[in-house]
Design a protein around this motif. Structure first.
Motif, PDB file in Angstrom:
ATOM      1  N   PRO A   1      -3.864   6.866  -6.302  1.00 58.64           N
ATOM      2  CA  PRO A   1      -4.923   6.202  -7.257  1.00 58.64           C
ATOM      3  C   PRO A   1      -5.788   5.273  -6.568  1.00 58.64           C
ATOM      4  O   PRO A   1      -5.483   4.489  -5.763  1.00 58.64           O
ATOM      5  N   ASN A   2      -7.058   5.535  -7.105  1.00 58.71           N
ATOM      6  CA  ASN A   2      -8.320   4.812  -6.459  1.00 58.71           C
ATOM      7  C   ASN A   2      -7.884   3.215  -6.715  1.00 58.71           C
ATOM      8  O   ASN A   2      -8.636   2.472  -5.737  1.00 58.71           O
ATOM      9  N   ALA A   3      -7.615   3.016  -7.921  1.00 58.61           N
ATOM     10  CA  ALA A   3      -7.590   1.675  -8.181  1.00 58.61           C
ATOM     11  C   ALA A   3      -6.593   0.968  -7.294  1.00 58.61           C
ATOM     12  O   ALA A   3      -6.701  -0.352  -6.864  1.00 58.61           O
ATOM     13  N   TRP A   4      -5.463   1.569  -6.866  1.00 63.30           N
ATOM     14  CA  TRP A   4      -4.683   0.771  -5.816  1.00 63.30           C
ATOM     15  C   TRP A   4      -5.011   0.805  -4.719  1.00 63.30           C
ATOM     16  O   TRP A   4      -4.759  -0.177  -4.099  1.00 63.30           O
ATOM     17  N   LEU A   5      -5.809   1.526  -4.251  1.00 66.71           N
ATOM     18  CA  LEU A   5      -6.358   1.681  -2.819  1.00 66.71           C
ATOM     19  C   LEU A   5      -7.579   0.230  -2.811  1.00 66.71           C
ATOM     20  O   LEU A   5      -7.587  -0.113  -1.831  1.00 66.71           O
ATOM     21  N   LEU A   6      -8.543   0.367  -3.912  1.00 65.03           N
ATOM     22  CA  LEU A   6      -9.056  -0.524  -3.914  1.00 65.03           C
ATOM     23  C   LEU A   6      -8.756  -2.174  -3.905  1.00 65.03           C
ATOM     24  O   LEU A   6      -9.096  -2.931  -3.201  1.00 65.03           O
TER      25      LEU A   6
ATOM     26  N   LEU B   1       1.545  10.142   5.548  1.00 65.85           N
ATOM     27  CA  LEU B   1       0.725   9.149   6.332  1.00 65.85           C
ATOM     28  C   LEU B   1       1.328   7.629   5.779  1.00 65.85           C
ATOM     29  O   LEU B   1       1.562   6.917   6.885  1.00 65.85           O
ATOM     30  N   ALA B   2       1.549   7.563   4.572  1.00 65.50           N
ATOM     31  CA  ALA B   2       2.233   6.107   4.105  1.00 65.50           C
ATOM     32  C   ALA B   2       3.457   6.006   4.785  1.00 65.50           C
ATOM     33  O   ALA B   2       3.698   5.001   5.236  1.00 65.50           O
ATOM     34  N   ALA B   3       4.375   7.086   4.499  1.00 64.61           N
ATOM     35  CA  ALA B   3       5.594   7.114   5.042  1.00 64.61           C
ATOM     36  C   ALA B   3       5.550   6.874   6.697  1.00 64.61           C
ATOM     37  O   ALA B   3       6.554   5.799   7.275  1.00 64.61           O
ATOM     38  N   ALA B   4       4.747   7.390   7.336  1.00 63.48           N
ATOM     39  CA  ALA B   4       4.657   7.248   9.009  1.00 63.48           C
ATOM     40  C   ALA B   4       3.852   5.755   9.081  1.00 63.48           C
ATOM     41  O   ALA B   4       4.485   5.123  10.148  1.00 63.48           O
TER      42      ALA B   4
ATOM     43  N   LEU C   1       0.819  -1.202  -0.123  1.00 64.77           N
ATOM     44  CA  LEU C   1       0.030  -0.019   0.083  1.00 64.77           C
ATOM     45  C   LEU C   1       0.818   1.248  -0.053  1.00 64.77           C
ATOM     46  O   LEU C   1       0.632   2.164  -0.935  1.00 64.77           O
ATOM     47  N   CYS C   2       1.759   1.320   0.878  1.00 66.16           N
ATOM     48  CA  CYS C   2       2.463   2.726   1.183  1.00 66.16           C
ATOM     49  C   CYS C   2       3.670   3.018   0.171  1.00 66.16           C
ATOM     50  O   CYS C   2       3.644   4.177   0.028  1.00 66.16           O
ATOM     51  N   VAL C   3       4.294   2.297  -0.217  1.00 66.81           N
ATOM     52  CA  VAL C   3       5.548   2.464  -1.006  1.00 66.81           C
ATOM     53  C   VAL C   3       5.049   2.985  -2.379  1.00 66.81           C
ATOM     54  O   VAL C   3       5.625   4.295  -2.611  1.00 66.81           O
ATOM     55  N   PRO C   4       4.110   2.541  -3.105  1.00 64.83           N
ATOM     56  CA  PRO C   4       3.453   3.261  -4.402  1.00 64.83           C
ATOM     57  C   PRO C   4       3.072   4.486  -4.138  1.00 64.83           C
ATOM     58  O   PRO C   4       3.104   5.708  -4.668  1.00 64.83           O
ATOM     59  N   ILE C   5       2.353   4.728  -2.890  1.00 67.03           N
ATOM     60  CA  ILE C   5       1.737   6.054  -2.538  1.00 67.03           C
ATOM     61  C   ILE C   5       2.567   7.246  -2.134  1.00 67.03           C
ATOM     62  O   ILE C   5       2.394   8.376  -2.762  1.00 67.03           O
ATOM     63  N   VAL C   6       3.681   6.604  -1.628  1.00 69.50           N
ATOM     64  CA  VAL C   6       4.745   7.659  -1.286  1.00 69.50           C
ATOM     65  C   VAL C   6       5.206   8.420  -2.498  1.00 69.50           C
ATOM     66  O   VAL C   6       5.264   9.580  -2.769  1.00 69.50           O
ATOM     67  N   ILE C   7       5.296   7.468  -3.427  1.00 70.81           N
ATOM     68  CA  ILE C   7       6.118   8.042  -4.889  1.00 70.81           C
ATOM     69  C   ILE C   7       4.963   8.798  -5.534  1.00 70.81           C
ATOM     70  O   ILE C   7       5.355   9.803  -6.048  1.00 70.81           O
ATOM     71  N   THR C   8       3.842   8.054  -5.735  1.00 70.11           N
ATOM     72  CA  THR C   8       2.750   8.695  -6.652  1.00 70.11           C
ATOM     73  C   THR C   8       2.383  10.105  -6.059  1.00 70.11           C
ATOM     74  O   THR C   8       2.069  11.159  -6.881  1.00 70.11           O
ATOM     75  N   ASP C   9       2.176  10.241  -4.710  1.00 69.73           N
ATOM     76  CA  ASP C   9       1.820  11.300  -3.865  1.00 69.73           C
ATOM     77  C   ASP C   9       3.026  12.595  -4.283  1.00 69.73           C
ATOM     78  O   ASP C   9       2.734  13.747  -4.241  1.00 69.73           O
ATOM     79  N   LEU C  10       4.054  12.101  -3.933  1.00 70.63           N
ATOM     80  CA  LEU C  10       5.183  13.109  -3.801  1.00 70.63           C
ATOM     81  C   LEU C  10       5.504  13.769  -5.329  1.00 70.63           C
ATOM     82  O   LEU C  10       5.667  14.731  -5.296  1.00 70.63           O
ATOM     83  N   VAL C  11       5.390  12.724  -6.216  1.00 68.17           N
ATOM     84  CA  VAL C  11       5.597  13.408  -7.803  1.00 68.17           C
ATOM     85  C   VAL C  11       4.481  13.833  -8.167  1.00 68.17           C
ATOM     86  O   VAL C  11       4.593  14.976  -9.027  1.00 68.17           O
ATOM     87  N   ALA C  12       3.437  13.286  -8.305  1.00 68.99           N
ATOM     88  CA  ALA C  12       2.356  13.619  -9.016  1.00 68.99           C
ATOM     89  C   ALA C  12       1.090  14.176  -8.305  1.00 68.99           C
ATOM     90  O   ALA C  12       0.135  14.644  -8.896  1.00 68.99           O
ATOM     91  N   ARG C  13       1.178  14.294  -6.917  1.00 66.82           N
ATOM     92  CA  ARG C  13       0.199  14.753  -5.887  1.00 66.82           C
ATOM     93  C   ARG C  13      -1.246  13.885  -6.382  1.00 66.82           C
ATOM     94  O   ARG C  13      -2.322  14.154  -6.211  1.00 66.82           O
TER      95      ARG C  13
END
Length: 159
Positions: A23-28, A151-154, A8-20
């Motif tokens: 993705p809902n598909a990833w969360l689902l 949040l993901a990194a924490a 969950l967290c590693v891809p979210i850290v990357i996508t949120d830092l870079v592209a803000r």
């Protein structure tokens, strides 16, 4: 469950830092795997897992939903926090929230400091960088702090 947290967290850290973006598909997809895992655990003699993880997901949603209603936070951040509660359990929510808030506060201070006039040369040099221009294209005008990344990194640090 630790593997799901990393998924969950590693891809979210990357996508949120870079592209803000979160993705809902990833969360689902991670939520589906978490529900299956929690159900399997409950079926095999650990009914407490339903309580710990279910309450975690609900508390995560309830805690950040007012910030979304007030347009202070994006919906992806709220959904991510609820999913962190579902995956890690309710006991992880407060430390994750506190750590992420401190990190976001430091980020905000860095952004405010960057507005100081004597740092304008560095800011202009970064603005001319091709890599930075590409990141701005990925963001497509989305601005704000990447609270989901914090949040993901924490969550990874706490668990």
């Amino acid at each position: 469950m630790l593997i799901l947290l990393w998924l969950l967290c590693v891809p979210i850290v990357i996508t949120d830092l870079v592209a803000r973006r979160i993705p809902n598909a990833w969360l689902l997809s991670v939520a589906g795997m978490a529900v299956i895992w929690i159900g399997w655990q409950a079926w095999h003699g650990e009914p407490r897992a339903l309580w710990v993880h279910g309450v975690g997901g609900l508390l995560g949603l309830i805690a950040l939903l007012p910030f979304w209603w007030r347009n202070v936070m994006a919906a992806g951040d709220v959904k991510l926090f609820a999913l962190i509660g579902l995956v890690a359990g309710y006991s992880a929510l407060l430390p994750v929230w506190c750590l992420a808030s401190v990190a976001a506060g430091v980020h905000a201070l860095v952004l405010l400091t960057a507005r100081v006039k004597w740092l304008s040369r560095w800011r202009d040099a970064l603005g001319a960088c091709a890599a930075w221009q590409r990141i701005l294209q990925w963001r497509a005008g989305r601005v704000g702090l990447p609270y989901g990344a914090y949040l993901a990194a924490a969550a990874l640090v706490v668990r």
